[in-house]
Design a protein around this motif. Structure first.
Motif, mmCIF file in Angstrom:
data_model
loop_
_atom_site.group_PDB
_atom_site.id
_atom_site.type_symbol
_atom_site.label_atom_id
_atom_site.label_comp_id
_atom_site.label_asym_id
_atom_site.label_seq_id
_atom_site.Cartn_x
_atom_site.Cartn_y
_atom_site.Cartn_z
ATOM 1 N N LEU A 123 67.718 55.810 95.582
ATOM 2 C CA LEU A 123 67.383 54.784 96.576
ATOM 3 C C LEU A 123 67.774 55.244 97.985
ATOM 4 O O LEU A 123 67.007 55.060 98.946
ATOM 5 C CB LEU A 123 68.088 53.470 96.233
ATOM 6 C CG LEU A 123 67.534 52.726 95.016
ATOM 7 C CD1 LEU A 123 68.417 51.530 94.660
ATOM 8 C CD2 LEU A 123 66.099 52.256 95.256
ATOM 9 N N ALA A 124 68.937 55.886 98.108
ATOM 10 C CA ALA A 124 69.364 56.375 99.426
ATOM 11 C C ALA A 124 68.421 57.465 99.919
ATOM 12 O O ALA A 124 68.065 57.507 101.110
ATOM 13 C CB ALA A 124 70.790 56.906 99.334
ATOM 14 N N SER A 125 67.975 58.325 98.995
ATOM 15 C CA SER A 125 67.048 59.398 99.388
ATOM 16 C C SER A 125 65.752 58.825 99.917
ATOM 17 O O SER A 125 65.222 59.258 100.955
ATOM 18 C CB SER A 125 66.748 60.306 98.191
ATOM 19 O OG SER A 125 67.930 60.872 97.707
ATOM 20 N N PHE A 126 65.206 57.825 99.197
ATOM 21 C CA PHE A 126 63.971 57.176 99.674
ATOM 22 C C PHE A 126 64.216 56.528 101.029
ATOM 23 O O PHE A 126 63.407 56.659 101.941
ATOM 24 C CB PHE A 126 63.520 56.104 98.671
ATOM 25 C CG PHE A 126 62.668 56.645 97.565
ATOM 26 C CD1 PHE A 126 61.472 57.300 97.829
ATOM 27 C CD2 PHE A 126 63.036 56.479 96.233
ATOM 28 C CE1 PHE A 126 60.671 57.782 96.809
ATOM 29 C CE2 PHE A 126 62.248 56.970 95.199
ATOM 30 C CZ PHE A 126 61.072 57.624 95.479
ATOM 31 N N ALA A 146 62.623 56.496 106.392
ATOM 32 C CA ALA A 146 62.968 55.899 107.689
ATOM 33 C C ALA A 146 62.347 56.683 108.846
ATOM 34 O O ALA A 146 62.101 56.137 109.928
ATOM 35 C CB ALA A 146 64.483 55.850 107.845
ATOM 36 N N LEU A 147 62.052 57.941 108.618
ATOM 37 C CA LEU A 147 61.461 58.785 109.669
ATOM 38 C C LEU A 147 60.062 58.321 110.047
ATOM 39 O O LEU A 147 59.570 58.584 111.145
ATOM 40 C CB LEU A 147 61.391 60.241 109.187
ATOM 41 C CG LEU A 147 62.722 60.906 108.835
ATOM 42 C CD1 LEU A 147 62.483 62.245 108.162
ATOM 43 C CD2 LEU A 147 63.557 61.094 110.108
ATOM 44 N N PHE A 148 59.399 57.626 109.110
ATOM 45 C CA PHE A 148 57.990 57.283 109.330
ATOM 46 C C PHE A 148 57.754 55.800 109.587
ATOM 47 O O PHE A 148 56.628 55.389 109.816
ATOM 48 C CB PHE A 148 57.169 57.709 108.107
ATOM 49 C CG PHE A 148 57.384 59.137 107.738
ATOM 50 C CD1 PHE A 148 56.795 60.159 108.474
ATOM 51 C CD2 PHE A 148 58.190 59.486 106.675
ATOM 52 C CE1 PHE A 148 56.998 61.487 108.142
ATOM 53 C CE2 PHE A 148 58.403 60.799 106.337
ATOM 54 C CZ PHE A 148 57.822 61.820 107.075
ATOM 55 N N ASP A 149 58.777 54.997 109.498
ATOM 56 C CA ASP A 149 58.664 53.553 109.661
ATOM 57 C C ASP A 149 57.490 52.980 108.838
ATOM 58 O O ASP A 149 56.564 52.394 109.400
ATOM 59 C CB ASP A 149 58.477 53.205 111.153
ATOM 60 C CG ASP A 149 58.625 51.703 111.385
ATOM 61 O OD1 ASP A 149 59.284 51.041 110.551
ATOM 62 O OD2 ASP A 149 58.064 51.188 112.362
ATOM 63 N N THR A 202 54.746 47.471 100.795
ATOM 64 C CA THR A 202 53.759 48.170 99.974
ATOM 65 C C THR A 202 54.417 49.244 99.106
ATOM 66 O O THR A 202 54.046 49.438 97.943
ATOM 67 C CB THR A 202 52.691 48.834 100.870
ATOM 68 O OG1 THR A 202 52.173 47.856 101.745
ATOM 69 C CG2 THR A 202 51.571 49.444 100.041
ATOM 70 N N LEU A 203 55.409 49.928 99.666
ATOM 71 C CA LEU A 203 56.041 51.037 98.951
ATOM 72 C C LEU A 203 57.124 50.580 97.975
ATOM 73 O O LEU A 203 57.605 51.373 97.156
ATOM 74 C CB LEU A 203 56.675 52.017 99.955
ATOM 75 C CG LEU A 203 55.714 52.835 100.808
ATOM 76 C CD1 LEU A 203 56.483 53.674 101.816
ATOM 77 C CD2 LEU A 203 54.871 53.750 99.921
#
Lengths: 222, 237
Positions: free
Chosen positions: A33-36, A41-44, A49-50
């Protein structure tokens, strides 16, 4: 049925004292979850949806670690012979172990969902429907996971073989239906609105439990 | 033989191209203590696993209590006790919990009392509530024996039963075997420990190169003890 309950109680007791599985699950789900969270977060992106694929991928991969040791531990400790020698059907062993994995995984999923909701800005308009889909998906996952864990415990490099065997089976059955249904629930659909996915998940659960119940004797005889 | 509890007839077993058992014929009667000797690699453990229905034979027949083991495995299993190299114990559970669990699977009446009695029998009652992971090899072996005979089986199969036991425990195991056989329980023990094995035997045999190459009744056990090495040598390819 009394043997099923005895095996269930034994499995839970061993699990609670061992804690290796539980710790591995908690750590892995937290890391996934932290990795996701940090990579997305870089792409906002649109998290609503995700959210469904993130949640199920986390449950799926973390869950494999909670199911895998059930049969592998028996083989490693030499207790498998003790179970096979006992005058109880192999199907009772399967049901007891499956129910134990179901209890453990359900509790661990609650942790995953709480962390997921803390990490991601996601609304859950129909919490009841989400819980129902999680429950149905988990039963199917555990049913086939227990059978494949029993198969892989007989193989060399069982840690590697479990995901190799399990992922193809679950990806196109439980995971796809669960992700599809969960995505709709998170965008406002009620349980009635995802009845097709719910029925599919229930059907997979029944088929996988029946397959495990019927095949486990041949699997355990190796 | 009167009241035969176990009979193996022409049993063959191979693993890949390696033939481990080559036509084994063996029988054990009620109350008998049959000790099967053999060097490492003779096929002893494989034979015991075949007799315990843990490994199917390639050919031949195993009769348990007069019926084919293949026909009624659950019934037969309920009447057999088995102790292998591994004592089949859950390390995370206590000694008492292990026995109660297996007692449950075997439908043992008054499980708690029976488990406590068995722990006393093998001298582990003072460790009843300790986890098995804290036990020594010898203590696990004793607890494994208690597990194997918990359900009062009519036939007990033992694989190297003296492994890991100190002298006192070896004597206690011998006494337990003799006492139970006096009550009608049959024992088949496989071992390469000639001295200890034959001390408790009422009949003995030698398995070498996958075949029973020698059998002795009670009167011939001393002869077997003295000739064991030459019997094995003569049978070796």
């Amino acid at each position: 049925m009394t043997a099923v309950l005895a095996i269930l109680a034994k499995e839970l007791r061993v699990e609670m004292r061992n804690k290796q599985t539980i710790n591995a699950y908690l750590l892995l789900s937290l890391l996934i979850l932290a990795s996701f969270r940090f990579s997305l977060a870089l792409f906002d992106p649109d998290y609503q949806t995700l959210a469904a694929p993130i949640l199920w991928v986390t449950i799926f991969f973390s869950g494999m670690f909670s199911i895998a040791p059930s049969y592998r531990r028996e083989a490693e400790q030499g207790t498998r012979d003790g179970l096979m020698l006992a005058p109880v059907p192999a199907s009772d062993v399967y049901l007891g172990k499956m129910l134990s994995s179901l209890v453990v995984l359900s509790a661990l999923e609650a942790f995953t969902v709480v962390v997921f909701l803390a990490f991601f800005p996601v609304d859950v308009p129909e919490p009841g429907a989400l819980v129902a889909l999680l429950a149905l998906g988990t039963v199917g996952f555990v049913a086939v996971g227990s059978l494949i864990a029993a198969i892989s415990a007989n193989l060399r490099q069982s840690e590697v073989m479990l995901p190799v065997l399990l992922v193809p089976v679950l990806l196109f059955t439980v995971v796809m239906s669960a992700v599809s249904g969960t995505a709709q629930v998170l965008t406002g659909a009620s349980l009635g609105g995802v009845s097709e996915e719910a029925r599919l998940l229930a059907a997979f659960a029944v088929v996988f439990i029946a397959a495990g119940y019927l095949l486990i004797e041949y699997v355990m005889e190796g | 033989m009167a009241d035969q509890v176990l009979a193996a007839r022409n049993v063959y077993k191979s693993f890949g191209r390696r033939q481990v058992l080559r036509g084994v014929d063996l029988s054990v009667g009620r109350g008998e203590r049959y000790v099967l000797l053999g060097p490492n690699g003779a096929g002893k453990t494989t034979l015991l696993r075949v007799l315990a229905m843990l490994t199917p034979p390639d050919s031949g027949e195993v009769l348990l209590f007069g019926e084919s083991a293949a026909d009624r495995p659950a019934d037969a299993r309920a009447r057999i006790g088995f102790l292998s190299h591994e004592p089949c114990l859950y390390l995370e559970l206590s000694a008492l919990e292990n026995l109660e669990f297996f007692g449950h699977l075997y439908g043992v009446p008054d499980r708690a009392a029976r488990a406590a009695a068995m722990l006393r029998e093998v001298g582990l009652d003072h460790r009843a509530h300790d986890r098995v992971e804290t036990f020594s090899r010898g203590m696990r072996q004793r607890l494994g024996l208690a597990r194997a005979v918990l359900h009062s089986p009519e036939l007990v199969l033992l694989d190297e039963p003296y492994t890991g036991l100190d002298l006192r425990a070896q004597d206690a195991l011998g006494e337990l075997i003799v006492r139970m056989s006096g009550q009608g329980t049959a024992f088949l023990a496989i071992t390469h420990d000639v001295a200890h094995g034959l001390d408790i035997a009422t009949r003995g045999g030698v398995l070498a190169s996958g075949r029973i190459v020698h059998e002795s009744d009670r009167a011939g056990l001393d002869d077997l003890r003295s000739r064991y090495a030459s019997i094995v040598r003569e049978a070796s390819p």
